[in-house]
Design a protein around this motif. Structure first.
Motif, PDB file in Angstrom:
ATOM      1  N   GLY A  61       6.905   4.848 -14.568  1.00  0.00           N
ATOM      2  CA  GLY A  61       8.217   4.826 -14.336  1.00  0.00           C
ATOM      3  C   GLY A  61       8.795   4.251 -14.874  1.00  0.00           C
ATOM      4  N   ARG A  62      10.658   4.043 -15.093  1.00  0.00           N
ATOM      5  CA  ARG A  62      11.690   3.368 -15.099  1.00  0.00           C
ATOM      6  C   ARG A  62      12.142   2.454 -14.181  1.00  0.00           C
ATOM      7  NH1 ARG A  62      14.136   4.119 -20.370  1.00  0.00           N
ATOM      8  NH2 ARG A  62      13.093   6.225 -21.044  1.00  0.00           N
ATOM      9  N   ILE A  63      13.006   1.424 -14.560  1.00  0.00           N
ATOM     10  CA  ILE A  63      13.906   0.542 -13.540  1.00  0.00           C
ATOM     11  C   ILE A  63      15.948   1.581 -13.431  1.00  0.00           C
ATOM     12  CG2 ILE A  63      15.028  -1.106 -12.706  1.00  0.00           C
ATOM     13  CD1 ILE A  63      12.285  -2.042 -14.303  1.00  0.00           C
ATOM     14  N   GLY A  82      18.101 -10.177  -7.194  1.00  0.00           N
ATOM     15  CA  GLY A  82      16.803 -11.165  -6.873  1.00  0.00           C
ATOM     16  C   GLY A  82      16.171 -11.441  -5.999  1.00  0.00           C
ATOM     17  N   VAL A  83      16.846 -10.627  -5.072  1.00  0.00           N
ATOM     18  CA  VAL A  83      16.467 -10.641  -3.380  1.00  0.00           C
ATOM     19  C   VAL A  83      14.838  -9.334  -3.803  1.00  0.00           C
ATOM     20  CG1 VAL A  83      16.876  -9.312  -1.292  1.00  0.00           C
ATOM     21  CG2 VAL A  83      18.680 -10.742  -2.867  1.00  0.00           C
ATOM     22  N   MET A  84      14.917  -8.896  -4.134  1.00  0.00           N
ATOM     23  CA  MET A  84      13.353  -8.375  -3.910  1.00  0.00           C
ATOM     24  C   MET A  84      12.484  -9.296  -4.661  1.00  0.00           C
ATOM     25  SD  MET A  84      13.942  -5.552  -2.058  1.00  0.00           S
ATOM     26  CE  MET A  84      12.585  -4.475  -2.115  1.00  0.00           C
ATOM     27  N   GLU A  85      12.714  -9.598  -5.561  1.00  0.00           N
ATOM     28  CA  GLU A  85      12.203 -10.569  -6.543  1.00  0.00           C
ATOM     29  C   GLU A  85      11.726 -11.935  -5.669  1.00  0.00           C
ATOM     30  OE1 GLU A  85      13.674  -8.012  -9.809  1.00  0.00           O
ATOM     31  OE2 GLU A  85      14.451  -9.149  -7.967  1.00  0.00           O
ATOM     32  N   THR A 109       6.350  -6.729 -10.465  1.00  0.00           N
ATOM     33  CA  THR A 109       5.218  -6.729  -9.641  1.00  0.00           C
ATOM     34  C   THR A 109       4.445  -4.900  -8.913  1.00  0.00           C
ATOM     35  OG1 THR A 109       6.280  -8.692  -7.889  1.00  0.00           O
ATOM     36  CG2 THR A 109       4.605  -7.035  -6.587  1.00  0.00           C
ATOM     37  N   LEU A 110       5.702  -4.193  -7.894  1.00  0.00           N
ATOM     38  CA  LEU A 110       5.088  -3.068  -7.740  1.00  0.00           C
ATOM     39  C   LEU A 110       4.860  -1.834  -8.584  1.00  0.00           C
ATOM     40  CD1 LEU A 110       7.857  -2.159  -4.948  1.00  0.00           C
ATOM     41  CD2 LEU A 110       5.775  -3.272  -5.143  1.00  0.00           C
ATOM     42  N   GLN A 111       5.315  -1.800 -10.208  1.00  0.00           N
ATOM     43  CA  GLN A 111       5.150  -1.061 -11.233  1.00  0.00           C
ATOM     44  C   GLN A 111       3.806  -1.301 -11.768  1.00  0.00           C
ATOM     45  OE1 GLN A 111       8.309  -0.826 -13.502  1.00  0.00           O
ATOM     46  NE2 GLN A 111       9.099   0.936 -12.633  1.00  0.00           N
ATOM     47  N   THR A 112       3.193  -3.089 -11.882  1.00  0.00           N
ATOM     48  CA  THR A 112       2.357  -3.361 -12.160  1.00  0.00           C
ATOM     49  C   THR A 112       0.700  -2.796 -11.575  1.00  0.00           C
ATOM     50  OG1 THR A 112       3.114  -5.594 -13.325  1.00  0.00           O
ATOM     51  CG2 THR A 112       0.757  -5.143 -12.627  1.00  0.00           C
ATOM     52  N   ARG A 113       1.250  -2.578 -10.437  1.00  0.00           N
ATOM     53  CA  ARG A 113       0.415  -2.312  -9.246  1.00  0.00           C
ATOM     54  C   ARG A 113      -0.226  -0.288  -9.286  1.00  0.00           C
ATOM     55  NH1 ARG A 113      -1.058  -4.732  -4.733  1.00  0.00           N
ATOM     56  NH2 ARG A 113      -1.086  -3.026  -3.325  1.00  0.00           N
ATOM     57  N   ASN A 114       1.850   0.103  -9.561  1.00  0.00           N
ATOM     58  CA  ASN A 114       1.530   1.194  -9.540  1.00  0.00           C
ATOM     59  C   ASN A 114       2.730   1.667 -10.534  1.00  0.00           C
ATOM     60  OD1 ASN A 114       2.642   3.869  -9.172  1.00  0.00           O
ATOM     61  ND2 ASN A 114       3.433   4.431  -7.771  1.00  0.00           N
ATOM     62  N   ALA A 160       0.674  -0.745   0.308  1.00  0.00           N
ATOM     63  CA  ALA A 160       0.276   0.324   0.030  1.00  0.00           C
ATOM     64  C   ALA A 160       0.607   1.367   0.009  1.00  0.00           C
ATOM     65  CB  ALA A 160      -0.936  -0.109   1.680  1.00  0.00           C
ATOM     66  N   LEU A 161       1.685   1.488   0.963  1.00  0.00           N
ATOM     67  CA  LEU A 161       2.908   2.253   1.249  1.00  0.00           C
ATOM     68  C   LEU A 161       3.705   2.635  -0.764  1.00  0.00           C
ATOM     69  CD1 LEU A 161       4.397   1.744   4.558  1.00  0.00           C
ATOM     70  CD2 LEU A 161       2.954   3.857   3.603  1.00  0.00           C
ATOM     71  N   THR A 162       4.065   1.326  -1.138  1.00  0.00           N
ATOM     72  CA  THR A 162       4.134   1.928  -2.553  1.00  0.00           C
ATOM     73  C   THR A 162       3.458   2.395  -4.170  1.00  0.00           C
ATOM     74  OG1 THR A 162       4.542  -0.397  -3.198  1.00  0.00           O
ATOM     75  CG2 THR A 162       6.478   0.070  -2.072  1.00  0.00           C
ATOM     76  N   ASP A 163       2.296   1.958  -3.785  1.00  0.00           N
ATOM     77  CA  ASP A 163       1.214   1.834  -4.247  1.00  0.00           C
ATOM     78  C   ASP A 163       1.270   3.111  -4.647  1.00  0.00           C
ATOM     79  OD1 ASP A 163       0.348  -0.471  -4.956  1.00  0.00           O
ATOM     80  OD2 ASP A 163      -1.200  -0.486  -4.006  1.00  0.00           O
TER      81      ASP A 163
END
Length: 361
Positions: A185-187, A91-94, A102-107, A76-79
């Motif tokens: 957004g970008r990575i 790979g750790v965050m994945e 995951t996060l950019q699909t939501r936001n 919710a915060l990253t959204d």
């Protein structure tokens, strides 16, 4: 009002460059939430040395990234964020479920900033390392230090902070500007090896032109030139000499009492002897005596201050470069020093959600 007021950034806590980047963004006015390891995840939120400076300006929110209970609130915060920054190995965050896909699909407008030593790809991407390892691969470490000694570690300024944190900040801000117009957004993949190599671009260019040697201590800006190096003084202090231009060099010779006809500036064969001559002269006076002698000249001779002395130097005091002994935010805007952000506070996930108007779904 600060330049980045209104921007919201989630910082996944880590050591080194991501922490420094979070401080810079907070100093510039962004609202940064620092997600730290909760006690249940095995760490205290304030256990990093340097936290009084590096953690300033943002709340610490203890979380367990492996916990299903904390996951809805973190998402919710990253959204609601404009950007996230993290410094885990690839790979750790994945694996934790907080990767960019995951996060950019939501936001979709979220900027996802990542900083690592080796980068997200390449043969060494998953290897461990530290600043010294990363800069060692770029050629720059080889260029630093005395010619007859091993390369000298330049603290962790070049890899962690110059090549890593500041490149991350630059990339995130550039991507945020783009996202304001495109909605996408970008990575940002900030590798310390890439950033450090870029910082060393001048020296690679000079080497390609045949005017820079791979031998340490033999070049214009690496201590090889007698007019661009540090010298020991009678009291054990040091002065920094940077008389590059001919007229500055003339002022240096005048202050040292050296006949210009006996000290050609760019006769590289004569540099070792001239360096020894300058060293003997500087050893005859105390550091501050030399600083006073050259203060009103163009010789570019200044004292080398210790970390303890630096905050009390008149120039630093006049510019408020330090705030209670710690560096103040930089750069300045409209001639004013940005107010140092408040000391870090501790907030719960629920408090963070409320502050950002978010709800854990």
């Amino acid at each position: 009002m600060k330049p980045l007021n209104g921007l919201r950034i989630v910082e996944f806590d880590g050591l080194g460059p991501v922490t420094f980047a979070g401080m810079v963004l907070a100093d510039l006015g962004a609202e940064v939430l620092r997600l730290t390891r909760s006690a249940s995840a095995g760490a205290s939120p304030f256990d990093e040395v340097g936290g009084a400076l590096l953690h300033r300006g943002r709340a610490a929110v203890p979380v367990d990234l492996k916990s299903d209970a904390d996951r809805p609130a973190i998402l919710a915060l990253t959204d609601r964020a404009d950007a996230v920054i993290e410094g885990f190995r690839p790979g750790v965050m994945e694996r934790l479920g907080y990767g960019p896909e995951t996060l950019q699909t939501r936001n979709p407008a979220l900027v996802y900033g990542r900083v690592t030593g080796w980068g997200q790809t390449g043969p060494l991407a998953n290897q461990v390392g530290h600043d010294l390892n990363y800069i060692g691969l770029t050629g720059l470490l080889h260029a630093m230090g005395e010619p007859d000694r091993p390369p000298a570690p330049p603290l962790n300024l070049v890899g962690d902070y110059g090549g890593g944190a500041m490149m991350l900040v630059t990339g995130v801000l550039a991507a945020l500007l783009e996202a304001k117009t495109t909605g996408r957004g970008r990575i940002v993949d900030a590798a310390m090896t890439d950033g450090t190599a870029l910082l060393g671009g001048l020296f690679q260019a000079l080497r390609a032109q045949g005017v820079w040697s791979d031998r340490r201590g033999a070049n214009l800006l690496d201590g090889g030139a007698p007019f661009y190096r540090c010298y020991a003084c009678r009291d054990g202090g040091f002065v920094a000499v940077a008389a590059l231009e001919p007229r500055f060099y003339a002022a240096l010779l005048n202050g040292l009492g050296v006949d210009p006809s006996d000290a050609p500036q760019y006769d590289t064969a004569a540099w070792p002897a001239l360096q020894a001559r300058f060293a003997a002269l500087f050893a005859t006076r105390d550091r501050d005596d030399w600083a006073g002698r050259f203060a009103q000249t163009e010789a570019c001779v200044t004292p080398v201050l210790s970390l303890t002395e630096a905050p009390d130097h008149p120039h630093n005091r006049a510019r408020a470069t330090f705030d209670q002994g710690l560096p103040a935010p930089a750069p300045r805007f409209d001639g004013a020093v940005l107010e140092a952000a408040a000391k870090p506070s501790l907030a719960s996930l629920n408090e963070a959600l409320t502050a950002w108007g978010a709800e854990a779904g």
